[in-house]
Design an enzyme around this catalytic site. Structure first.
Site, PDB file in Angstrom:
ATOM      1  N   ASP A   1       0.843  -1.191   0.000  1.00 45.61           N
ATOM      2  CA  ASP A   1       0.000   0.000   0.000  1.00 45.61           C
ATOM      3  C   ASP A   1       0.883   1.248   0.000  1.00 45.61           C
ATOM      4  O   ASP A   1       1.670   1.458   0.927  1.00 45.61           O
ATOM      5  CB  ASP A   1      -0.898  -0.026   1.239  1.00 45.61           C
ATOM      6  CG  ASP A   1      -1.910   1.102   1.257  1.00 45.61           C
ATOM      7  OD1 ASP A   1      -2.019   1.824   0.260  1.00 45.61           O
ATOM      8  OD2 ASP A   1      -2.593   1.257   2.289  1.00 45.61           O
TER       9      ASP A   1
ATOM     10  N   ASP B   1      -3.309   2.655  -5.776  1.00 43.21           N
ATOM     11  CA  ASP B   1      -2.125   2.711  -4.924  1.00 43.21           C
ATOM     12  C   ASP B   1      -1.911   1.458  -4.062  1.00 43.21           C
ATOM     13  O   ASP B   1      -1.163   1.500  -3.080  1.00 43.21           O
ATOM     14  CB  ASP B   1      -2.193   3.937  -4.001  1.00 43.21           C
ATOM     15  CG  ASP B   1      -3.408   3.924  -3.085  1.00 43.21           C
ATOM     16  OD1 ASP B   1      -4.266   3.029  -3.241  1.00 43.21           O
ATOM     17  OD2 ASP B   1      -3.505   4.814  -2.215  1.00 43.21           O
ATOM     18  N   GLU B   2      -2.535   0.342  -4.426  1.00 38.89           N
ATOM     19  CA  GLU B   2      -2.330  -0.861  -3.628  1.00 38.89           C
ATOM     20  C   GLU B   2      -2.520  -2.116  -4.474  1.00 38.89           C
ATOM     21  O   GLU B   2      -3.237  -2.112  -5.473  1.00 38.89           O
ATOM     22  CB  GLU B   2      -3.298  -0.891  -2.439  1.00 38.89           C
ATOM     23  CG  GLU B   2      -4.755  -0.900  -2.837  1.00 38.89           C
ATOM     24  CD  GLU B   2      -5.702  -0.960  -1.641  1.00 38.89           C
ATOM     25  OE1 GLU B   2      -5.386  -1.668  -0.669  1.00 38.89           O
ATOM     26  OE2 GLU B   2      -6.756  -0.303  -1.703  1.00 38.89           O
TER      27      GLU B   2
END
Length: 406
Positions: free
Chosen positions: A8, A102-103
């Protein structure tokens, strides 16, 4: 036993701006437009020390921290860094599932075995590689399944590494408040608390199983197993494919000025078209969203008779949908989307009964009917001209895309 990482990026949008402008490092910044209606998208860790968080109104953040720095979002930058981030992670393992911009989840089992290293060493190597190339920090959760990995990655930020396994999940997981469990939403948590399910450990107790059934219904076993450290879901590579291309804009002030609203649809349609063309994506499903208040919105979709990423087609369809459902209300947001997109190389379109037999199946080719309609529209701007096929009343198969959304 498989070894799953959940990786993350920390405060991604804010960190992306800091990576691009090092002079912002150590300062409280928030990502949003500087207007009275703005809602914070991301807050840097320095801003969070003042109690500022994502989804907070900007005016409230300024009350908590008068010297807060407001930066408008730069989505092209975020998308570029996101792609580079996933590329770096894929050099460690191709078994990767993108969870959001974003992960991601990554099956690191093979990499760790082949290199004869510990999971924590592998995690540190990923962190250092991402930071070296992108100047972005990331937290990593390590576990035997996706759920535990996700829970672990949230425990130490920024740049944290947390391991949850079959031996320590009770110690790590069960004391946590029920609202912190991944998958438990804001509406569900109060219902559980009202019946005495205060922690994840309470959810994991067998004697509470029948009690929680009234909340989770057919998903009761799934949540019960997760609370007990079990998750049988696999890394889903298909999630890496983009399913839609859309854009929306929030007005500075609510408006029912149709000329202004249509100009917004024109800009959004152009942006959606450009994004789709850049990725060689096409669709035959176009939708618009009208948002009236925080609680009230409406989405309408149309299936057209050919696949496209053409600006004129997207804009004309958006206007047709808008004129069909708009009744003069004040609006605060409008959006345009291409749904169920596919790559142009995958396009195997059957010729429509309403199309000319010699038309090309290439999405780049504008057919003769479109050319005539375009010419007539320009010559007669006050006259609405559409294909006969667009007037057919058909119900899209994927009804979930017709649901109203925020």
């Amino acid at each position: 036993m498989q070894i799953i990482f959940h990786i993350d990026l920390n405060a991604f949008f804010a960190s992306a701006e800091i990576a691009t402008h090092p002079e912002l490092k150590g300062k409280p910044i928030v990502i949003c437009r500087d207007s009275r209606r703005s809602i914070i998208t991301t807050a840097s860790y320095e801003a969070r020390q003042f109690g500022i968080h994502s989804a907070m109104p900007l005016f409230k953040a300024k009350e908590l921290c008068p010297h807060i720095i407001t930066i408008p979002p730069h989505f092209d930058l975020y998308k570029t860094l996101s792609q580079q981030f996933f590329h770096i992670v894929s050099t460690f393992s191709k078994k990767l599932e993108v969870a959001s911009i974003d992960e991601c989840y990554v099956d690191m089992t093979e990499y760790i075995q082949q290199n004869n290293i510990s999971p924590s060493v592998a995690a540190k190597k990923i962190q250092s590689t991402v930071y070296e190339h992108l100047h972005l920090q990331c937290s990593i959760g390590i576990a035997p399944n996706k759920f535990l990995a996700k829970m672990a990655s949230d425990m130490k930020k920024p740049m944290g590494i947390t391991i949850i396994n079959n031996k320590n999940y009770k110690e790590k997981l069960w004391p946590l408040p029920i609202h912190t469990m991944f998958g438990i939403g804001k509406k569900t948590a109060p219902k559980l608390i009202a019946m005495g399910i205060m922690t994840i450990g309470d959810l994991a107790k067998h004697e509470n199983y029948d009690k929680i059934r009234s909340v989770f219904g057919k998903n009761t076993l799934l949540f019960y197993q997760k609370a007990n450290g079990k998750d049988f879901s696999k890394i889903n590579y298909s999630k890496n494919e983009l399913k839609s291309v859309g854009n929306s804009t929030t007005f500075e002030q609510d408006s029912n000025d149709e000329d202004f609203i249509k100009s917004m649809f024109r800009e959004l349609s152009h942006e959606v078209s450009q994004r789709a063309k850049k990725r060689l994506l096409v669709s035959n499903s176009i939708s618009i969203t009208l948002k009236y208040t925080r609680e009230k919105s409406r989405t309408k979709q149309m299936i057209i008779d050919h696949y496209t990423n053409d600006y004129d087609t997207i804009y004309a369809t958006a206007l047709l949908l808008f004129e069909g459902i708009y009744e003069g209300e004040m609006l605060r947001l409008v959006g345009v989307s291409l749904n169920n997109v596919i790559h142009q190389d995958e396009l195997n379109e059957q010729i429509s009964l309403f199309a000319h037999a010699s038309e090309s199946n290439d999405a780049k080719t504008v057919n003769q009917t479109d050319q005539i309609i375009d010419q007539l529209t320009k010559a007669l701007p006050d006259v609405k001209i559409v294909k006969a096929s667009s007037l057919i009343d058909e119900t899209p198969v994927q009804k979930k895309y017709l649901k109203n959304n925020e």
